[in-house]
Write a protein that holds these residues in place. Structure first.
Motif, PDB file in Angstrom:
ATOM      1  N   PHE A 173      37.342  34.754  42.340  1.00 54.64           N
ATOM      2  CA  PHE A 173      37.098  36.049  42.983  1.00 54.64           C
ATOM      3  C   PHE A 173      38.296  36.977  42.795  1.00 54.64           C
ATOM      4  O   PHE A 173      38.136  38.178  42.550  1.00 54.64           O
ATOM      5  N   THR A 203      32.029  36.524  39.174  1.00 61.92           N
ATOM      6  CA  THR A 203      31.892  36.130  40.585  1.00 61.92           C
ATOM      7  C   THR A 203      30.440  35.965  40.992  1.00 61.92           C
ATOM      8  O   THR A 203      30.083  35.064  41.747  1.00 61.92           O
ATOM      9  N   ASN A 217      36.885  29.031  43.833  1.00 62.61           N
ATOM     10  CA  ASN A 217      36.174  30.231  44.275  1.00 62.61           C
ATOM     11  C   ASN A 217      37.144  31.388  44.538  1.00 62.61           C
ATOM     12  O   ASN A 217      36.933  32.517  44.095  1.00 62.61           O
ATOM     13  N   GLU A 245      37.514  37.512  50.062  1.00 63.24           N
ATOM     14  CA  GLU A 245      36.875  36.197  49.901  1.00 63.24           C
ATOM     15  C   GLU A 245      37.231  35.277  51.063  1.00 63.24           C
ATOM     16  O   GLU A 245      36.369  34.578  51.607  1.00 63.24           O
TER      17      GLU A 245
END
Length: 573
Positions: free
Chosen positions: A473, A281, A469, A360
């Motif tokens: 994460f 990450t 993303n 996130e």
């Protein structure tokens, strides 16, 4: 020529005959042991100790429970109407206890054939005295030589040898002739050598010292050291003792060294699993997630909850509201309960991944390319999560018990290795291999690497970078959850546990090179091993930690990008 099926039939008959003969022999041995025990109980005080000592010549597992009951004053004598005196002991029988005859193992019955009802409160137990108790303990030690478990036999042999009693030599030699286990055989040779150290014959002493030198016998070290320093002994004996002492000390040095290395690798394995997700990450998003340690604790608490659900359940009180989570009520000794940890692993991964997604989507997605703000925001999240842990689970550590198959240890060359630490190392290797395959061989890994190398170009090529993303994460958080599950097997899980590992995890990531898998592996194992070596060598964990930190600072002065620098969208962008 005999037909094959006839040969097989004859072999089967022979095997059955041998099995039957062994069973008959075992029955005869138990019957003889019971008769001897009953005779000892009924004998006079002057004869009891001698009879008990003679029983060592007829070892039988049944003598252990009888002697233990006798020493606990749970053996009684029944006076039959015909004047016969029958020794018996009470055995648990569901709702109560039943009287069992010691001479034949059958229930104690009266003249009418009905079981005799015994009031334990009014019965007078058969008394013991110091000499008799010593004889029973000595006989039980000798009986342990025939125990089916090699570890028990080895322990009894060592105990017998350390007494240095010449009377034990014939017993040990007789056991040596029948022993099949190689390790136990070596233990018997060492025990004989330890006894011979007390011999007045210098030749026997030197032979014994050579045997102990050959086997690097650690238990005999103190005796050998005394002989090396004893000026009353002949120079040859003292020289042999000094040589043996040097060999044992050299062996101990390597045992300590490899033991420290093993502990370091196991600690590095936990650091590796924690730092692996952080490395991914951090390398992909450039986010310094200070709540990564708390996400790891989520995995530990998930393991605790699964353990409770497999048992009797657990009562929690989040925000003062009483919540009872029922359990399946599995017996703690059952196989299904002992397998709870295998079910806890996926639960720990997905629960931590879910927390990662929330973090996130709720916080981090607004702070990309803003490292200082993301650091402060995730630090705040970590404080909030710690308080939530305290509110839900309480301030004390959660009691997570290892399943039976992860307890215990085995030794390789006197280096003791715990099953739970070996399990952590093996699983860390599996996670590293799985993560490597995921990144290198799957379409998801291709998307992650594309975004890691150039986010803008990847977005222009149609890659949905926001989803990548979030997925990345979540995966990194899931790995942290697995680390929490492993940590619960070798350490404590509490509200502040994450703070203990977050600094070490960042050190691993930075030293290895942000976002580099190989660098993270080397860095985690190196820091874990160096930490254990310094703590063991200095005998001061604090100074050891400080020296590790100083070493890392100096290393980063030399290589600011870590062992393996990865080009990507990092903080410098």
């Amino acid at each position: 020529m005999m037909r094959p099926y006839v040969q097989r039939s004859l072999c089967l008959v022979a095997a059955m005959a041998m099995t039957f003969a062994s069973l008959v022999q075992a029955d005869e041995s138990e019957s003889s042991a019971r008769q001897s025990a009953a005779r000892a109980i009924l004998a006079s005080e002057s004869e009891q100790a001698m009879i008990v000592q003679d029983m060592a010549a007829n070892p039988s597992p049944i003598l252990g429970p009888i002697f233990e009951a006798w020493q606990r004053s749970q053996v009684y004598i029944y006076e039959a109407p015909d004047g016969a005196r029958i020794p018996f002991m009470l055995m648990p029988d569901g709702s109560g206890s039943k009287a069992v005859r010691i001479d034949n193992g059958e229930p104690l019955v009266g003249p009418n054939g009905a079981p005799v009802v015994v009031d334990e409160a009014t019965m007078k137990p058969v008394e013991t005295f110091a000499k008799l108790r010593r004889a029973m303990r000595s006989t039980m030690d000798l009986l342990a030589l025939a125990d089916p478990a090699p570890a028990t036999r080895q322990s009894a042999i060592l105990k017998l040898g350390m007494k240095q009693s010449p009377e034990a030599l014939p017993i040990l030699n007789a056991r040596l002739a029948r022993e099949q286990d190689k390790a136990v055989k070596n233990g018997i040779l060492d025990a004989i050598a330890i006894i011979n150290l007390a011999s007045p014959d210098p030749k026997m002493q030197i032979d014994a010292l050579n045997q102990l030198k050959k086997s690097n016998s650690v238990p005999s070290r103190e005796l050998v050291a005394k002989m090396a320093a004893d000026e009353k002994l002949s120079p040859k004996v003292r020289a042999a003792a000094a040589s043996t002492l040097k060999a044992i000390d050299n062996h101990l040095f390597w045992v300590d060294f490899f033991g420290t290395m093993f502990r370091g690798v196991s600690l590095g394995s936990v650091l590796l699993v924690v730092a692996l997700g952080l490395a991914i990450t951090f390398g992909l998003m450039g986010v310094i997630n200070m709540a990564h340690g708390e996400i790891m604790v989520v995995g530990g608490y998930a393991t605790y909850l699964v353990q409770c659900i497999f048992g009797t359940g657990v009562a929690l009180a989040p925000f003062g509201i009483s919540v009872n989570i029922p359990g399946f009520g599995f017996d703690s000794n059952s196989g299904i309960y002992q397998s709870y940890f295998l079910f806890a692993l996926p639960v720990a991964f997905f629960s931590a991944a879910a927390v990662g997604v929330l973090l996130e989507r709720g916080v981090i997605q607004f702070l990309y390319r803003r490292p200082l703000e993301s650091l402060l925001a995730t630090w705040g999240v970590s404080l909030v999560m710690q308080q939530l842990f305290r509110l839900i689970f309480g301030p004390a550590n959660a009691p997570v018990y290892s399943p039976a198959w992860l307890l215990g240890s085995f030794s390789v060359g006197d280096v003791i290795m715990n099953y739970n630490r070996v399990f952590v190392i093996i699983f860390a290797v599996a996670i590293v291999v799985g993560t490597s395959l995921l990144l290198a061989k799957t379409p998801v890994g291709l998307l992650i690497r594309a975004v890691m190398q150039d986010r803008t170009t990847a977005a222009c090529m149609g890659v949905r970078t926001r989803k990548v993303n979030t997925l990345t994460f979540a995966f990194g958080s899931g790995l942290a959850g697995l680390a929490g599950a492993f940590l619960s097997q070798i350490g404590n899980i509490g509200p502040s546990t994450g703070q203990t590992y977050i600094v070490d995890s960042f050190m691993v990531v930075v030293v290895g090179g942000v976002g580099n898998l190989i660098g993270t592996v080397i860095s985690a194992l190196g820091i874990g091993t160096l930490d254990q070596i310094l703590q063991t060598g200095l005998r001061n964990p604090v100074i050891g930690k400080v020296l590790v930190l100083v070493g890392i600072i100096l290393f980063l002065q030399w290589k600011p990008s870590g062992l393996f620098a990865t080009k990507g969208r990092g903080l410098e962008n």
